[in-house]
Design a protein around this motif. Structure first.
Motif, PDB file in Angstrom:
ATOM      1  N   GLU A 102      24.318  -9.947   2.292  1.00  0.00           N
ATOM      2  CA  GLU A 102      24.737  -9.629   0.933  1.00  0.00           C
ATOM      3  C   GLU A 102      26.208  -9.220   0.908  1.00  0.00           C
ATOM      4  OE1 GLU A 102      21.198  -7.751  -1.658  1.00  0.00           O
ATOM      5  OE2 GLU A 102      21.707  -6.568   0.106  1.00  0.00           O
ATOM      6  N   PRO A 103      26.882  -9.417  -0.240  1.00  0.00           N
ATOM      7  CA  PRO A 103      28.226  -8.860  -0.398  1.00  0.00           C
ATOM      8  C   PRO A 103      28.166  -7.329  -0.425  1.00  0.00           C
ATOM      9  CG  PRO A 103      27.762 -10.536  -2.070  1.00  0.00           C
ATOM     10  CD  PRO A 103      26.459 -10.195  -1.411  1.00  0.00           C
ATOM     11  N   VAL A 104      29.195  -6.699   0.080  1.00  0.00           N
ATOM     12  CA  VAL A 104      29.277  -5.241   0.030  1.00  0.00           C
ATOM     13  C   VAL A 104      29.118  -4.746  -1.405  1.00  0.00           C
ATOM     14  CG1 VAL A 104      30.855  -3.294   0.348  1.00  0.00           C
ATOM     15  CG2 VAL A 104      30.670  -5.050   2.119  1.00  0.00           C
ATOM     16  N   GLY A 105      29.703  -5.464  -2.354  1.00  0.00           N
ATOM     17  CA  GLY A 105      29.677  -5.024  -3.753  1.00  0.00           C
ATOM     18  C   GLY A 105      28.459  -5.450  -4.538  1.00  0.00           C
ATOM     19  N   ALA A 106      27.444  -6.013  -3.854  1.00  0.00           N
ATOM     20  CA  ALA A 106      26.233  -6.442  -4.562  1.00  0.00           C
ATOM     21  C   ALA A 106      25.022  -6.375  -3.636  1.00  0.00           C
ATOM     22  CB  ALA A 106      26.404  -7.854  -5.119  1.00  0.00           C
ATOM     23  N   ALA A 107      24.930  -5.306  -2.879  1.00  0.00           N
ATOM     24  CA  ALA A 107      23.898  -5.202  -1.839  1.00  0.00           C
ATOM     25  C   ALA A 107      22.614  -4.584  -2.384  1.00  0.00           C
ATOM     26  CB  ALA A 107      24.430  -4.400  -0.658  1.00  0.00           C
ATOM     27  N   VAL A 108      22.044  -5.193  -3.407  1.00  0.00           N
ATOM     28  CA  VAL A 108      20.878  -4.604  -4.061  1.00  0.00           C
ATOM     29  C   VAL A 108      19.616  -4.712  -3.213  1.00  0.00           C
ATOM     30  CG1 VAL A 108      20.245  -6.688  -5.371  1.00  0.00           C
ATOM     31  CG2 VAL A 108      19.630  -4.425  -6.247  1.00  0.00           C
ATOM     32  N   LEU A 109      19.435  -5.816  -2.487  1.00  0.00           N
ATOM     33  CA  LEU A 109      18.222  -5.944  -1.687  1.00  0.00           C
ATOM     34  C   LEU A 109      18.262  -5.003  -0.485  1.00  0.00           C
ATOM     35  CD1 LEU A 109      15.483  -7.240  -1.303  1.00  0.00           C
ATOM     36  CD2 LEU A 109      16.594  -9.088  -0.037  1.00  0.00           C
ATOM     37  N   ALA A 110      19.408  -4.890   0.161  1.00  0.00           N
ATOM     38  CA  ALA A 110      19.531  -3.957   1.284  1.00  0.00           C
ATOM     39  C   ALA A 110      19.226  -2.536   0.834  1.00  0.00           C
ATOM     40  CB  ALA A 110      20.934  -4.036   1.882  1.00  0.00           C
ATOM     41  N   ARG A 111      19.771  -2.160  -0.300  1.00  0.00           N
ATOM     42  CA  ARG A 111      19.511  -0.814  -0.826  1.00  0.00           C
ATOM     43  C   ARG A 111      18.032  -0.645  -1.148  1.00  0.00           C
ATOM     44  NH1 ARG A 111      22.926   1.689  -5.817  1.00  0.00           N
ATOM     45  NH2 ARG A 111      24.585   1.433  -4.265  1.00  0.00           N
ATOM     46  N   SER A 112      17.423  -1.682  -1.701  1.00  0.00           N
ATOM     47  CA  SER A 112      16.006  -1.617  -2.047  1.00  0.00           C
ATOM     48  C   SER A 112      15.135  -1.475  -0.809  1.00  0.00           C
ATOM     49  CB  SER A 112      15.609  -2.873  -2.830  1.00  0.00           C
ATOM     50  OG  SER A 112      16.328  -2.964  -4.047  1.00  0.00           O
ATOM     51  N   LEU A 113      15.447  -2.245   0.225  1.00  0.00           N
ATOM     52  CA  LEU A 113      14.671  -2.161   1.464  1.00  0.00           C
ATOM     53  C   LEU A 113      14.823  -0.793   2.111  1.00  0.00           C
ATOM     54  CD1 LEU A 113      15.370  -5.732   2.871  1.00  0.00           C
ATOM     55  CD2 LEU A 113      13.189  -4.871   2.007  1.00  0.00           C
ATOM     56  N   GLU A 114      16.007  -0.219   2.022  1.00  0.00           N
ATOM     57  CA  GLU A 114      16.222   1.126   2.549  1.00  0.00           C
ATOM     58  C   GLU A 114      15.406   2.150   1.759  1.00  0.00           C
ATOM     59  OE1 GLU A 114      20.419   1.442   2.194  1.00  0.00           O
ATOM     60  OE2 GLU A 114      20.832   0.129   3.910  1.00  0.00           O
ATOM     61  N   ALA A 115      15.281   1.932   0.448  1.00  0.00           N
ATOM     62  CA  ALA A 115      14.542   2.856  -0.412  1.00  0.00           C
ATOM     63  C   ALA A 115      13.034   2.618  -0.368  1.00  0.00           C
ATOM     64  CB  ALA A 115      15.035   2.731  -1.854  1.00  0.00           C
ATOM     65  N   GLY A 116      12.639   1.434   0.109  1.00  0.00           N
ATOM     66  CA  GLY A 116      11.227   1.095   0.159  1.00  0.00           C
ATOM     67  C   GLY A 116      10.653   0.635  -1.165  1.00  0.00           C
ATOM     68  N   LYS A 117      11.538   0.309  -2.123  1.00  0.00           N
ATOM     69  CA  LYS A 117      11.098  -0.169  -3.434  1.00  0.00           C
ATOM     70  C   LYS A 117      12.261  -0.875  -4.124  1.00  0.00           C
ATOM     71  CE  LYS A 117      12.298   4.199  -5.712  1.00  0.00           C
ATOM     72  NZ  LYS A 117      11.804   5.333  -6.534  1.00  0.00           N
ATOM     73  N   PRO A 118      11.966  -1.760  -5.084  1.00  0.00           N
ATOM     74  CA  PRO A 118      13.048  -2.441  -5.806  1.00  0.00           C
ATOM     75  C   PRO A 118      13.943  -1.449  -6.543  1.00  0.00           C
ATOM     76  CG  PRO A 118      10.952  -3.541  -6.197  1.00  0.00           C
ATOM     77  CD  PRO A 118      10.635  -2.241  -5.505  1.00  0.00           C
ATOM     78  N   THR A 119      15.234  -1.691  -6.491  1.00  0.00           N
ATOM     79  CA  THR A 119      16.190  -0.818  -7.170  1.00  0.00           C
ATOM     80  C   THR A 119      17.142  -1.660  -8.021  1.00  0.00           C
ATOM     81  OG1 THR A 119      17.729  -0.904  -5.294  1.00  0.00           O
ATOM     82  CG2 THR A 119      16.123   0.888  -5.309  1.00  0.00           C
ATOM     83  N   THR A 120      18.021  -0.973  -8.735  1.00  0.00           N
ATOM     84  CA  THR A 120      18.997  -1.609  -9.625  1.00  0.00           C
ATOM     85  C   THR A 120      20.383  -1.051  -9.337  1.00  0.00           C
ATOM     86  OG1 THR A 120      17.321  -1.872 -11.361  1.00  0.00           O
ATOM     87  CG2 THR A 120      19.627  -2.017 -12.037  1.00  0.00           C
ATOM     88  N   LEU A 121      21.380  -1.926  -9.379  1.00  0.00           N
ATOM     89  CA  LEU A 121      22.765  -1.496  -9.221  1.00  0.00           C
ATOM     90  C   LEU A 121      23.373  -1.234 -10.592  1.00  0.00           C
ATOM     91  CD1 LEU A 121      24.069  -4.093  -6.570  1.00  0.00           C
ATOM     92  CD2 LEU A 121      23.206  -1.774  -6.146  1.00  0.00           C
ATOM     93  N   ASP A 122      24.165  -0.184 -10.686  1.00  0.00           N
ATOM     94  CA  ASP A 122      24.878   0.092 -11.932  1.00  0.00           C
ATOM     95  C   ASP A 122      26.048  -0.855 -12.127  1.00  0.00           C
ATOM     96  OD1 ASP A 122      23.205   2.247 -12.525  1.00  0.00           O
ATOM     97  OD2 ASP A 122      24.442   3.634 -11.352  1.00  0.00           O
ATOM     98  N   HIS A 123      26.585  -1.337 -11.013  1.00  0.00           N
ATOM     99  CA  HIS A 123      27.802  -2.157 -11.091  1.00  0.00           C
ATOM    100  C   HIS A 123      27.799  -3.158  -9.947  1.00  0.00           C
ATOM    101  CE1 HIS A 123      31.926  -3.228 -11.954  1.00  0.00           C
ATOM    102  NE2 HIS A 123      32.291  -2.924 -10.729  1.00  0.00           N
ATOM    103  N   VAL A 124      28.223  -4.383 -10.236  1.00  0.00           N
ATOM    104  CA  VAL A 124      28.365  -5.434  -9.230  1.00  0.00           C
ATOM    105  C   VAL A 124      29.833  -5.807  -9.128  1.00  0.00           C
ATOM    106  CG1 VAL A 124      27.873  -7.858  -8.721  1.00  0.00           C
ATOM    107  CG2 VAL A 124      26.039  -6.353  -9.484  1.00  0.00           C
TER     108      VAL A 124
END
Length: 340
Positions: free
Chosen positions: A214-236
């Protein structure tokens, strides 16, 4: 990663094989190429054998054609009359426009105003009605509004069984074309391509390590996997608009969670210099998203993949000539600055 012996989460191998047969003669079985040229080998992991799947040669220029066509195939008669709606910065919009046009289905696509003009024009040329909105967040809201008010069937850019299944046909093709891979590296927007490829690869070659990029500025799946659930980015914030999803969603997330070994991030400069590398070595006109896997192999994964047999996916090529030229110039300036 799914424990060995457990039932697959995502499309089963027999489903992927049926989908592959259903798509035969309508999509392109894209070729693979060994990156063995002296012009590129110096940038790759030492002693690695790197094979690239040229999915940018697919119908309408990206892997998205697979899932879009499967999605249109499954429409009921009444749904075909109502038409479809999609949201995308470009590749998915083009794919849905193409697949729907093949079946005589009305299409409306919602795109951010920043979308590459060549993608907007491509959708219009395929008969789609294009709705331009301020940004990708607004685009998803508008897609839902059109679905509700016009009765169109929404074809999501990455979430859902057909999009993951379409990507899985790409993964199955790749692992059969290059059966001895130690690792495979896949670009990630929302996770549809990664979830599909990973589910296919793990059923055919379970020891193959699957990396998502993923791009550093759009790493939504990496963040979600770290959190253990789907998440949302405020900014891309990334030049790779095709990888700029602000959300991770349940189905693609769960398939990725079960089958992907690791996520890595690349920055815009790494994608720019990889675009230059692909252009100079292979004369490939890749969009930034297409260069993401190469950027990961030549960057954050370079030392770890030394001596391995590595596959990477070149996912799309829908980029206007002037934008391509501008980004290549920018990439060359980064190369020059590193050498000085």
């Amino acid at each position: 990663m799914r424990p060995e012996g457990d039932a697959p989460i995502g499309p089963r191998l027999e489903e992927i094989e049926r989908a592959t047969n259903a798509l035969a003669h309508r999509i392109i079985k894209t070729p693979v190429v060994s990156l063995s040229s002296d012009r590129v080998s110096a940038a790759l992991p030492e002693g690695a054998t790197v094979t690239m799947k040229l999915e940018l040669f697919q119908q309408v220029g990206s892997f998205k054609a697979r899932g879009a066509l499967l999605s249109v195939d499954r429409l009921e008669v009444t749904e075909r009359k109502s038409g479809v709606v999609a949201v995308s910065a470009g590749n998915h919009a083009l794919a849905v426009s193409w697949a729907a046009a093949k079946e005589g289905v009305s299409t409306k696509v919602v795109m951010p105003k920043t979308a590459d003009p060549i993608r907007v024009q491509g959708c219009e040329a395929l008969g789609a009605k294009v709705v331009l909105v301020e940004d990708i967040h607004t685009a998803f809201v508008e897609m839902d509004r059109i679905k509700e008010h016009e009765g169109r069937v929404a074809i999501h850019p990455f979430e859902g069984e057909m999009m993951t299944l379409g990507a899985a046909t790409c993964g199955l093709e790749f692992i059969l074309q290059a059966p001895d891979l130690d690792a495979i590296v896949v670009p990630v927007g929302g996770g549809g391509l990664l979830s599909g490829i990973a589910s296919a690869v793990k059923q055919v070659s379970p020891d193959c390590t699957v990396y998502g990029v993923e791009p550093v500025g759009a790493a939504v799946l990496a963040r979600s996997l770290e959190a253990g659930k789907p998440t949302t980015l405020d900014h891309v914030n990334t030049i790779a608009d095709s990888l700029g999803s602000p959300v991770s969603l349940p189905y693609s997330f769960s398939v990725a969670q079960a089958n992907v070994d690791e996520m890595v991030r690349v920055d815009d400069n790494e994608m720019l210099t990889s675009m230059v590398l692909l252009y100079d070595a292979l004369k490939l006109a890749s969009e930034p998203a297409c260069a993401a896997a190469t950027a990961a192999v030549c960057g954050p994964l370079r030392s770890r993949l030394a001596g391995q047999r590595v596959g990477l996916v070149a996912c799309g090529s829908n980029i206007a000539e002037q934008r391509m030229a501008d980004l290549i110039v920018e990439g060359r300036s980064i190369f020059a600055a590193r050498k000085s």
